[in-house]
Design a protein around this motif. Structure first.
Motif, mmCIF file in Angstrom:
data_model
loop_
_atom_site.group_PDB
_atom_site.id
_atom_site.type_symbol
_atom_site.label_atom_id
_atom_site.label_comp_id
_atom_site.label_asym_id
_atom_site.label_seq_id
_atom_site.Cartn_x
_atom_site.Cartn_y
_atom_site.Cartn_z
ATOM 1 N N VAL A 1 2.755 21.475 23.700
ATOM 2 C CA VAL A 1 3.426 20.385 24.394
ATOM 3 C C VAL A 1 4.480 19.732 23.494
ATOM 4 C CG1 VAL A 1 1.894 18.478 23.740
ATOM 5 C CG2 VAL A 1 2.983 18.467 25.986
ATOM 6 N N PHE A 2 4.350 19.900 22.170
ATOM 7 C CA PHE A 2 5.343 19.338 21.257
ATOM 8 C C PHE A 2 6.684 20.065 21.341
ATOM 9 C CE2 PHE A 2 1.461 17.821 19.209
ATOM 10 C CZ PHE A 2 1.805 16.527 18.864
ATOM 11 N N SER A 3 6.707 21.236 21.983
ATOM 12 C CA SER A 3 7.944 22.018 22.016
ATOM 13 C C SER A 3 9.083 21.290 22.719
ATOM 14 C CB SER A 3 7.706 23.379 22.688
ATOM 15 O OG SER A 3 7.285 23.217 24.026
ATOM 16 N N PHE A 4 8.761 20.249 23.500
ATOM 17 C CA PHE A 4 9.832 19.504 24.167
ATOM 18 C C PHE A 4 10.721 18.791 23.155
ATOM 19 C CE2 PHE A 4 6.982 15.966 23.452
ATOM 20 C CZ PHE A 4 7.806 14.859 23.345
ATOM 21 N N LEU A 5 10.216 18.582 21.938
ATOM 22 C CA LEU A 5 11.023 17.903 20.925
ATOM 23 C C LEU A 5 12.160 18.778 20.411
ATOM 24 C CD1 LEU A 5 8.191 16.256 18.777
ATOM 25 C CD2 LEU A 5 9.801 15.069 20.283
ATOM 26 N N THR A 6 11.989 20.107 20.459
ATOM 27 C CA THR A 6 12.984 20.992 19.854
ATOM 28 C C THR A 6 14.357 20.866 20.507
ATOM 29 O OG1 THR A 6 11.192 22.510 19.285
ATOM 30 C CG2 THR A 6 13.432 23.359 19.127
ATOM 31 N N PRO A 7 14.485 20.956 21.846
ATOM 32 C CA PRO A 7 15.833 20.776 22.403
ATOM 33 C C PRO A 7 16.405 19.388 22.171
ATOM 34 C CG PRO A 7 14.188 20.940 24.158
ATOM 35 C CD PRO A 7 13.505 21.329 22.887
ATOM 36 N N LEU A 8 15.544 18.372 22.101
ATOM 37 C CA LEU A 8 16.051 17.028 21.818
ATOM 38 C C LEU A 8 16.611 16.950 20.400
ATOM 39 C CD1 LEU A 8 13.326 14.757 23.475
ATOM 40 C CD2 LEU A 8 15.511 15.527 24.410
ATOM 41 N N PHE A 9 15.871 17.513 19.439
ATOM 42 C CA PHE A 9 16.384 17.585 18.070
ATOM 43 C C PHE A 9 17.669 18.413 18.021
ATOM 44 C CE2 PHE A 9 12.004 16.653 16.282
ATOM 45 C CZ PHE A 9 12.379 15.482 15.641
ATOM 46 N N GLY A 10 17.692 19.514 18.775
ATOM 47 C CA GLY A 10 18.867 20.383 18.761
ATOM 48 C C GLY A 10 20.116 19.676 19.247
#
Length: 304
Positions: free
Chosen positions: A251-260
């Motif tokens: 569920v933490f994977s949603f952070l990756t596009p935000l960081f990107g």
């Protein structure tokens, strides 16, 4: 075997760091692209990580050989892995890092469709359907209106979607084949070995210019991709999966596009548009929905 537990504060902090690490890779691909052609850069990334992984496995006495029936699906997974990164690296020659990361991270939503079709017990639920619908709405918004990038950015965006399909196909293959029963280290070995063997000779065959410039930023950017991302971060991810519930980690994977998106704006000066902001929100919500913790943990998957 140690029972997997929900992630605590340490695992939470490590996952945030991993998501930022994976997102920053798009920036380093752009930087290294100033002096190394895209497919060669992807091949070198895999080759660097392969050498480090082989040495690490030898030091830890982890078997990478053996007739366990995983060779054919392993080579196919590696082929898909290599093709996926061809799309990513070539796509970043056309589109921005922030747009690429958002289109690439439609993959978790595409994965649930593939698992529904090919893996028993992976039927779609309402949250999966809602997540997929939001992700596809994000695709529509992403392609709509002014892109804030070069006129042919749609080519890179399309290649980002193809990369997402490749990532989803790789995950489904791992879950539906003998690869689901072998060590994550060996699965990663297959992916790195096959992709390096594919991409390094493919680059000159396609007439790429190869290495045209080498300076400190370019060398550091390539080292980041091979050492930090493809080797260290993936091993850290697999270590977390041996100790904590995979569904709670995913569920933490949603952070990756935000960081990107944030890194693209901060480090590359990329401009955001209203339609793209809506796209990023839709894709992020879709990732959250498809990765909400279920009654049983998901199998190990390779992050990008």
């Amino acid at each position: 075997m140690q029972a997997r537990t929900p992630p605590g504060f340490t695992a939470f902090a490590v996952m945030v760091l991993l998501c930022a690490t994976w997102a920053f890779q798009q920036v380093t691909i752009k930087v290294a692209g100033e002096g190394i052609s895209p497919i060669l850069q992807a091949g070198l990334r895999s080759a660097i990580a392969l050498g480090l992984l082989t040495a690490w496995a030898y030091w830890r006495r982890l078997p990478l050989r053996g007739d366990d029936g995983s060779l054919r699906p392993g080579l196919l997974a590696g082929l898909l892995f290599g093709i996926e990164f061809v799309f990513i690296y070539v796509g970043l020659s056309y589109t921005t890092a922030s747009r690429m990361i958002v289109f690439l991270y439609t993959a978790p939503c595409l994965t649930v469709l593939g698992l529904h079709c090919f893996v028993a017990g992976e039927q779609l639920r309402w949250r999966h359907l809602a997540g997929v619908a939001l992700a596809f709405a994000g695709i529509v918004f992403g392609f709509a209106g002014a892109s804030g990038a070069r006129p042919d950015a749609w080519i890179g965006d399309g290649l980002g979607l193809l990369a997402a399909l490749g990532w989803a196909a790789t995950t489904v293959l791992i879950r539906a084949s003998r690869l689901a029963t072998i060590s994550a280290t060996k699965v990663l070995f297959y992916q790195l070995a096959a992709s390096a063997a594919l991409l390094l000779p493919l680059s000159p065959l396609l007439g790429e210019s190869g290495v045209t410039t080498l300076n400190v930023p370019i060398v550091l950017a390539l080292a980041y991709q091979g050492v930090i991302v493809a080797f260290a971060s993936y091993l850290t991810w697999f270590w977390l999966l041996t100790r904590h519930l995979a569904g709670r980690l995913m569920v933490f994977s949603f952070l990756t596009p935000l960081f990107g998106v944030a890194f693209g704006v901060l480090f590359l000066g990329e401009r955001l548009t209203p339609s793209f902001m809506v796209a990023a929100v839709c894709v992020t919500l879709g990732i959250v929905l498809v990765n909400l913790p279920a009654s049983r943990p998901a199998a190990a998957e390779s992050p990008e």
